[in-house]
Design a protein around this motif. Sequence first.
Motif, PDB file in Angstrom:
ATOM      1  N   PRO A 102      56.007  20.423 -20.001  1.00  0.00           N
ATOM      2  CA  PRO A 102      54.618  20.729 -19.664  1.00  0.00           C
ATOM      3  C   PRO A 102      53.652  19.749 -20.322  1.00  0.00           C
ATOM      4  CG  PRO A 102      55.789  22.728 -20.253  1.00  0.00           C
ATOM      5  CD  PRO A 102      56.698  21.584 -20.590  1.00  0.00           C
ATOM      6  N   ARG A 103      52.681  19.311 -19.569  1.00  0.00           N
ATOM      7  CA  ARG A 103      51.732  18.324 -20.100  1.00  0.00           C
ATOM      8  C   ARG A 103      51.011  18.833 -21.336  1.00  0.00           C
ATOM      9  NH1 ARG A 103      46.503  16.507 -19.994  1.00  0.00           N
ATOM     10  NH2 ARG A 103      46.302  14.212 -19.943  1.00  0.00           N
ATOM     11  N   ALA A 104      50.725  20.134 -21.393  1.00  0.00           N
ATOM     12  CA  ALA A 104      49.967  20.687 -22.517  1.00  0.00           C
ATOM     13  C   ALA A 104      50.693  20.510 -23.845  1.00  0.00           C
ATOM     14  CB  ALA A 104      49.676  22.157 -22.283  1.00  0.00           C
ATOM     15  N   THR A 105      52.024  20.384 -23.824  1.00  0.00           N
ATOM     16  CA  THR A 105      52.760  20.274 -25.086  1.00  0.00           C
ATOM     17  C   THR A 105      52.623  18.896 -25.721  1.00  0.00           C
ATOM     18  OG1 THR A 105      54.823  19.590 -24.007  1.00  0.00           O
ATOM     19  CG2 THR A 105      54.449  21.965 -24.271  1.00  0.00           C
ATOM     20  N   ALA A 106      52.451  17.853 -24.895  1.00  0.00           N
ATOM     21  CA  ALA A 106      52.288  16.485 -25.404  1.00  0.00           C
ATOM     22  C   ALA A 106      51.590  15.665 -24.322  1.00  0.00           C
ATOM     23  CB  ALA A 106      53.632  15.873 -25.768  1.00  0.00           C
ATOM     24  N   PRO A 107      50.274  15.822 -24.177  1.00  0.00           N
ATOM     25  CA  PRO A 107      49.558  15.162 -23.080  1.00  0.00           C
ATOM     26  C   PRO A 107      49.731  13.646 -23.045  1.00  0.00           C
ATOM     27  CG  PRO A 107      48.154  16.785 -24.169  1.00  0.00           C
ATOM     28  CD  PRO A 107      49.384  16.646 -25.000  1.00  0.00           C
ATOM     29  N   ALA A 108      49.626  12.993 -24.204  1.00  0.00           N
ATOM     30  CA  ALA A 108      49.708  11.536 -24.224  1.00  0.00           C
ATOM     31  C   ALA A 108      51.091  11.058 -23.786  1.00  0.00           C
ATOM     32  CB  ALA A 108      49.382  11.004 -25.619  1.00  0.00           C
ATOM     33  N   LEU A 109      52.136  11.735 -24.248  1.00  0.00           N
ATOM     34  CA  LEU A 109      53.495  11.348 -23.865  1.00  0.00           C
ATOM     35  C   LEU A 109      53.737  11.635 -22.385  1.00  0.00           C
ATOM     36  CD1 LEU A 109      56.300  10.330 -24.522  1.00  0.00           C
ATOM     37  CD2 LEU A 109      56.887  12.618 -25.366  1.00  0.00           C
ATOM     38  N   HIS A 110      53.275  12.765 -21.912  1.00  0.00           N
ATOM     39  CA  HIS A 110      53.422  13.125 -20.500  1.00  0.00           C
ATOM     40  C   HIS A 110      52.806  12.036 -19.619  1.00  0.00           C
ATOM     41  CE1 HIS A 110      52.731  15.381 -16.743  1.00  0.00           C
ATOM     42  NE2 HIS A 110      53.673  16.208 -17.155  1.00  0.00           N
ATOM     43  N   ASP A 111      51.583  11.618 -19.951  1.00  0.00           N
ATOM     44  CA  ASP A 111      50.917  10.593 -19.144  1.00  0.00           C
ATOM     45  C   ASP A 111      51.608   9.243 -19.288  1.00  0.00           C
ATOM     46  OD1 ASP A 111      49.154  12.593 -18.523  1.00  0.00           O
ATOM     47  OD2 ASP A 111      47.536  11.863 -19.824  1.00  0.00           O
ATOM     48  N   GLU A 112      52.101   8.943 -20.483  1.00  0.00           N
ATOM     49  CA  GLU A 112      52.799   7.675 -20.688  1.00  0.00           C
ATOM     50  C   GLU A 112      54.061   7.600 -19.840  1.00  0.00           C
ATOM     51  OE1 GLU A 112      55.250   6.689 -24.359  1.00  0.00           O
ATOM     52  OE2 GLU A 112      53.473   5.453 -24.727  1.00  0.00           O
ATOM     53  N   VAL A 113      54.793   8.706 -19.750  1.00  0.00           N
ATOM     54  CA  VAL A 113      56.015   8.727 -18.935  1.00  0.00           C
ATOM     55  C   VAL A 113      55.686   8.453 -17.475  1.00  0.00           C
ATOM     56  CG1 VAL A 113      57.816  10.244 -18.011  1.00  0.00           C
ATOM     57  CG2 VAL A 113      57.346  10.228 -20.464  1.00  0.00           C
ATOM     58  N   LEU A 114      54.684   9.128 -16.930  1.00  0.00           N
ATOM     59  CA  LEU A 114      54.342   8.947 -15.512  1.00  0.00           C
ATOM     60  C   LEU A 114      53.807   7.541 -15.255  1.00  0.00           C
ATOM     61  CD1 LEU A 114      52.767  12.403 -14.614  1.00  0.00           C
ATOM     62  CD2 LEU A 114      55.093  11.579 -14.212  1.00  0.00           C
ATOM     63  N   THR A 115      53.034   7.004 -16.189  1.00  0.00           N
ATOM     64  CA  THR A 115      52.519   5.641 -16.025  1.00  0.00           C
ATOM     65  C   THR A 115      53.661   4.634 -16.032  1.00  0.00           C
ATOM     66  OG1 THR A 115      50.427   6.220 -17.094  1.00  0.00           O
ATOM     67  CG2 THR A 115      51.019   3.889 -17.048  1.00  0.00           C
TER      68      THR A 115
END
Length: 313
Positions: A195-208
Amino acid sequence: MDLLRHLRYFLAVAEELHFGRAAARLHMSQPPLSQSIQRLERELGVRLFDRDARHVALTDAGRQILAEARVLLSGEDRLRALAGRFRHGEAGSLRAGVPPDLGGRAVAALLPAFRRRSPVELKLREIGTAEQLRALADRSLDVGVLRFPFDVSWLTLGPVLTSPLGVLLPRDHPLTTAADVRLADLNGLALVLFPRATAPALHDEVLTTCARHGYTPVEVHQAGNPEFALGLVLAGGAVALHDGVAPPPDAVWRPLRGTPLLWRTSAAWPRGRQTPAVTAFADAVTEVLTAQGMRHAEGTLPRYPRPAAEYLS
């Protein structure tokens, strides 16, 4: 009146039965010592010593009070020693956070690894990086195991460890015949991600990173429970990221070609709040995760505390 201090003076005189020797033992002159004993006698309302020009002897009251004074002073020593252990992080408990995807084997190994290093009770909480950062800031957590990226400016870090990521595939998927998989090969598949809420920066980094390497998931399923994530993979049409440590037997793990994605993990705690227990926890985390195949980002075991920026250069 500082009763305990006067009792310590009384104890010295009672054991020496000589004011001169007691004063020398206490590193003070005799007149202040005599005045202290007189003040204690006035405070208690009893005479503690029979004394003349050549002899000093305890009275009956003095003998009885001496026994109680020893108990009180011993208790003070124990209290101060206990307070010191808490103050230096050598007693009490350590509140530590670990990410939900750390894995059962890692948690099982972490507890004894910490116990070998510290007598402090370890209280683990399974929470994501974002919540750990909030808990570290409000002091409801002492130390955490965090996934990068996050703001390191106010933290001290243990060794930064890295682990290349691969993908979990259903056993009947055509990509399982390859030795490794390109991210672009996953087009047309959904991605199961924490879930993005658990680690927003990492979540976005993975998708990028996925997009930069030619993979745009048809859908992103957010799954906090590893079993739920596995179920979505086995149902077909989706893949999940995994570090390859003890992958579930129902699925097939394949590394990603070129190592475009990796976990960067470190123990972290607020600056100025390092204790022996925190250091023991950071060392235990390093031992357990390196035993599972994670590598030091710098190739050596750093000494810490060090400025966080040094680990990320």
